[in-house]
Design a protein around this motif. Structure first.
Motif, mmCIF file in Angstrom:
data_model
loop_
_atom_site.group_PDB
_atom_site.id
_atom_site.type_symbol
_atom_site.label_atom_id
_atom_site.label_comp_id
_atom_site.label_asym_id
_atom_site.label_seq_id
_atom_site.Cartn_x
_atom_site.Cartn_y
_atom_site.Cartn_z
ATOM 1 N N ALA A 1 5.978 -1.775 6.007
ATOM 2 C CA ALA A 1 4.777 -1.841 6.838
ATOM 3 C C ALA A 1 4.617 -3.222 7.459
ATOM 4 C CB ALA A 1 3.548 -1.476 6.013
ATOM 5 N N TRP A 2 4.865 -4.270 6.650
ATOM 6 C CA TRP A 2 4.715 -5.636 7.147
ATOM 7 C C TRP A 2 5.833 -5.980 8.132
ATOM 8 C CZ3 TRP A 2 1.802 -9.080 8.699
ATOM 9 C CH2 TRP A 2 2.153 -10.436 8.778
ATOM 10 N N THR A 3 7.039 -5.560 7.856
ATOM 11 C CA THR A 3 8.161 -5.809 8.772
ATOM 12 C C THR A 3 7.907 -5.151 10.122
ATOM 13 O OG1 THR A 3 9.723 -5.931 6.925
ATOM 14 C CG2 THR A 3 10.651 -5.520 9.103
ATOM 15 N N ASP A 4 7.396 -3.923 10.103
ATOM 16 C CA ASP A 4 7.106 -3.209 11.354
ATOM 17 C C ASP A 4 6.020 -3.925 12.151
ATOM 18 O OD1 ASP A 4 8.975 -1.321 10.664
ATOM 19 O OD2 ASP A 4 7.513 0.191 10.002
ATOM 20 N N ILE A 5 4.983 -4.394 11.460
ATOM 21 C CA ILE A 5 3.887 -5.095 12.136
ATOM 22 C C ILE A 5 4.401 -6.383 12.775
ATOM 23 C CG2 ILE A 5 1.760 -6.416 11.725
ATOM 24 C CD1 ILE A 5 1.067 -4.244 9.600
ATOM 25 N N LYS A 6 5.141 -7.177 12.022
ATOM 26 C CA LYS A 6 5.682 -8.442 12.555
ATOM 27 C C LYS A 6 6.573 -8.197 13.762
ATOM 28 C CE LYS A 6 7.614 -10.074 8.871
ATOM 29 N NZ LYS A 6 8.417 -11.005 8.027
ATOM 30 N N ASN A 7 7.472 -7.225 13.640
ATOM 31 C CA ASN A 7 8.405 -6.950 14.734
ATOM 32 C C ASN A 7 7.670 -6.472 15.977
ATOM 33 O OD1 ASN A 7 10.511 -7.646 13.059
ATOM 34 N ND2 ASN A 7 11.078 -5.549 12.557
ATOM 35 N N ALA B 1 -12.818 -6.166 10.746
ATOM 36 C CA ALA B 1 -11.533 -6.026 10.050
ATOM 37 C C ALA B 1 -11.368 -7.116 8.999
ATOM 38 C CB ALA B 1 -10.374 -6.077 11.054
ATOM 39 N N HIS B 2 -11.762 -8.330 9.348
ATOM 40 C CA HIS B 2 -11.673 -9.438 8.382
ATOM 41 C C HIS B 2 -12.645 -9.205 7.233
ATOM 42 C CE1 HIS B 2 -11.938 -13.537 6.734
ATOM 43 N NE2 HIS B 2 -10.732 -13.701 7.252
ATOM 44 N N TRP B 3 -13.836 -8.807 7.565
ATOM 45 C CA TRP B 3 -14.868 -8.464 6.569
ATOM 46 C C TRP B 3 -14.314 -7.445 5.588
ATOM 47 C CZ3 TRP B 3 -20.424 -6.811 8.483
ATOM 48 C CH2 TRP B 3 -21.159 -6.255 7.440
ATOM 49 N N ALA B 4 -13.706 -6.375 6.105
ATOM 50 C CA ALA B 4 -13.175 -5.314 5.248
ATOM 51 C C ALA B 4 -11.986 -5.807 4.428
ATOM 52 C CB ALA B 4 -12.766 -4.117 6.104
ATOM 53 N N GLY B 5 -11.041 -6.488 5.084
ATOM 54 C CA GLY B 5 -9.842 -6.947 4.377
ATOM 55 C C GLY B 5 -10.158 -7.912 3.255
ATOM 56 N N LEU B 6 -10.976 -8.923 3.546
ATOM 57 C CA LEU B 6 -11.274 -9.939 2.538
ATOM 58 C C LEU B 6 -12.186 -9.388 1.442
ATOM 59 C CD1 LEU B 6 -10.881 -12.805 1.588
ATOM 60 C CD2 LEU B 6 -12.725 -13.541 3.116
ATOM 61 N N SER B 7 -13.203 -8.637 1.820
ATOM 62 C CA SER B 7 -14.114 -8.115 0.797
ATOM 63 C C SER B 7 -13.428 -7.080 -0.096
ATOM 64 C CB SER B 7 -15.368 -7.519 1.441
ATOM 65 O OG SER B 7 -15.057 -6.421 2.266
ATOM 66 N N GLY C 1 -4.201 -0.799 -3.851
ATOM 67 C CA GLY C 1 -5.524 -1.382 -3.676
ATOM 68 C C GLY C 1 -5.516 -2.739 -3.005
ATOM 69 N N PHE C 2 -4.443 -3.496 -3.181
ATOM 70 C CA PHE C 2 -4.371 -4.841 -2.609
ATOM 71 C C PHE C 2 -3.641 -4.899 -1.273
ATOM 72 C CE2 PHE C 2 -5.764 -6.304 -6.716
ATOM 73 C CZ PHE C 2 -6.397 -7.501 -6.441
ATOM 74 N N ASN C 3 -2.602 -4.095 -1.105
ATOM 75 C CA ASN C 3 -1.762 -4.229 0.087
ATOM 76 C C ASN C 3 -2.504 -4.031 1.407
ATOM 77 O OD1 ASN C 3 0.396 -4.863 -1.514
ATOM 78 N ND2 ASN C 3 1.375 -2.865 -1.390
ATOM 79 N N PRO C 4 -3.404 -3.021 1.536
ATOM 80 C CA PRO C 4 -4.085 -2.867 2.832
ATOM 81 C C PRO C 4 -4.896 -4.096 3.231
ATOM 82 C CG PRO C 4 -4.304 -0.867 1.534
ATOM 83 C CD PRO C 4 -3.722 -1.900 0.618
ATOM 84 N N GLY C 5 -5.607 -4.704 2.273
ATOM 85 C CA GLY C 5 -6.397 -5.888 2.580
ATOM 86 C C GLY C 5 -5.525 -7.072 2.956
ATOM 87 N N ILE C 6 -4.446 -7.277 2.201
ATOM 88 C CA ILE C 6 -3.532 -8.384 2.492
ATOM 89 C C ILE C 6 -2.869 -8.189 3.854
ATOM 90 C CG2 ILE C 6 -1.351 -9.465 1.793
ATOM 91 C CD1 ILE C 6 -2.189 -8.920 -1.125
ATOM 92 N N LEU C 7 -2.414 -6.982 4.133
ATOM 93 C CA LEU C 7 -1.785 -6.695 5.427
ATOM 94 C C LEU C 7 -2.766 -6.898 6.576
ATOM 95 C CD1 LEU C 7 0.285 -3.489 4.577
ATOM 96 C CD2 LEU C 7 1.218 -5.664 5.375
ATOM 97 N N THR C 8 -4.012 -6.487 6.380
ATOM 98 C CA THR C 8 -5.022 -6.654 7.432
ATOM 99 C C THR C 8 -5.250 -8.126 7.735
ATOM 100 O OG1 THR C 8 -6.146 -4.580 6.878
ATOM 101 C CG2 THR C 8 -7.448 -6.252 8.027
ATOM 102 N N LEU C 9 -5.421 -8.940 6.705
ATOM 103 C CA LEU C 9 -5.678 -10.371 6.910
ATOM 104 C C LEU C 9 -4.471 -11.082 7.505
ATOM 105 C CD1 LEU C 9 -7.658 -11.211 3.647
ATOM 106 C CD2 LEU C 9 -8.571 -10.788 5.935
#
Length: 296
Positions: free
Chosen positions: A278-284, A52-58, A244-252
């Motif tokens: 999406a980020w609010t739901d994940i945090k909560n 997951a880190h590999w995918a998010g960062l790359s 293009g950026f949000n999925p990687g940032i959210l994953t990391l």
């Protein structure tokens, strides 16, 4: 400009040398590690988090490279370089969206079980796994056009290792609409990036006096066409970058919640996502799990 600034900050503040991913050979994993259930579960989820880190960062680094190429071509007034780089940036963004969109939420959904596995707190004979996550992450890192030679040598290859056509990426960027505005932009870029008529005729001004045509080399043709594309498809370009950026940032950022040092990217905590649902739901979701279960 926002995404150019963001990519520059990521490049300057994340030490890529820190991240070395280790994945066991599948036969060794099955025949040796699987004999110890708790060890098996821990290593399985450590590898999933690494993937997951590999995918998010790359995914961010890949977009960074295409943004740099696009920005340089704008600065140099190079239309052909601009269309090739922007075309690839859009396709890369579509891949990030299609492949990684569900990764952070799936990690959050499984936060409790993953944490138990990482700490060795699993019960005997209970197996925690996620074929969904495996398929998404392996697809992102290893999907390609499968050759007939590969099929002959390896036999049946999992569907998720097959690269998807560009049309699927574009449709996802266009909110699942066929031939939407992003697809239209992509088609225009292809006309210039490929050795088609557009890649030649943009260089000329054409006139007709009822008898003959006159073609003369235009002044500032590259800049004029670049400006037309940027102004005419500004919303589609911005939307593609966001997707293009949000999925990687959210994953990391989601990986930072796990007690696994290798997949932590602390700089990402400085990137504010505001009230993004999406980020609010994940945090909560994760906060609720941590409060209700005594992990720490």
């Amino acid at each position: 400009q926002h995404y150019s600034k963001l990519t520059k900050e990521i490049e300057e503040n994340i030490d890529l040398k820190k991240y070395v991913y280790t994945i066991y050979d599948i036969d060794y994993f099955k025949n040796t590690i699987s004999s110890n259930q708790k060890n098996f579960q821990r290593i399985y989820w450590e590898e999933i988090l690494q993937r997951a880190h590999w995918a998010g960062l790359s995914s961010l680094i890949r977009n960074l490279k295409w943004i740099k190429g696009t920005a340089t071509s704008i600065k140099d007034n190079n239309l052909l370089s601009f269309t090739a780089n922007l075309r690839c940036l859009i396709e890369s963004s579509g891949d990030n969206l299609l492949s990684l969109l569900n990764v952070p939420t799936t990690l959050a959904d499984n936060f409790s079980n993953i944490t138990k596995c990482l700490k060795g707190n699993t019960e005997e004979k209970i197996m925690y796994a996620s074929e969904e996550l495996e398929a998404m992450l392996i697809h992102f890192s290893f999907a390609r056009k499968i050759t007939s030679e590969e099929k002959t040598l390896q036999g049946k290859i999992p569907k998720y290792q097959n690269a998807k056509p560009a049309s699927e990426y574009l449709k996802r960027l266009d909110n699942k609409v066929d031939n939407g505005p992003v697809a239209e932009l992509y088609s225009i870029l292809c006309q210039f990036a490929h050795p088609a008529a557009h890649s030649v005729h943009y260089l000329f001004q054409t006139s007709f006096d009822n008898i003959r045509y006159e073609f003369k080399y235009a002044q500032n043709a590259d800049k004029d066409y670049i400006d037309r594309i940027l102004n005419g498809y500004n919303d589609e370009i911005i939307k593609s970058l966001q997707y293009g950026f949000n999925p990687g940032i959210l994953t990391l950022k989601t990986l930072n919640f796990f007690d696994y040092e290798l997949t932590k990217t602390q700089y990402l905590d400085k990137i504010e996502l505001g009230e993004m649902k999406a980020w609010t739901d994940i945090k909560n979701k994760i906060t609720k799990i941590v409060i209700n279960e005594s992990f720490w």
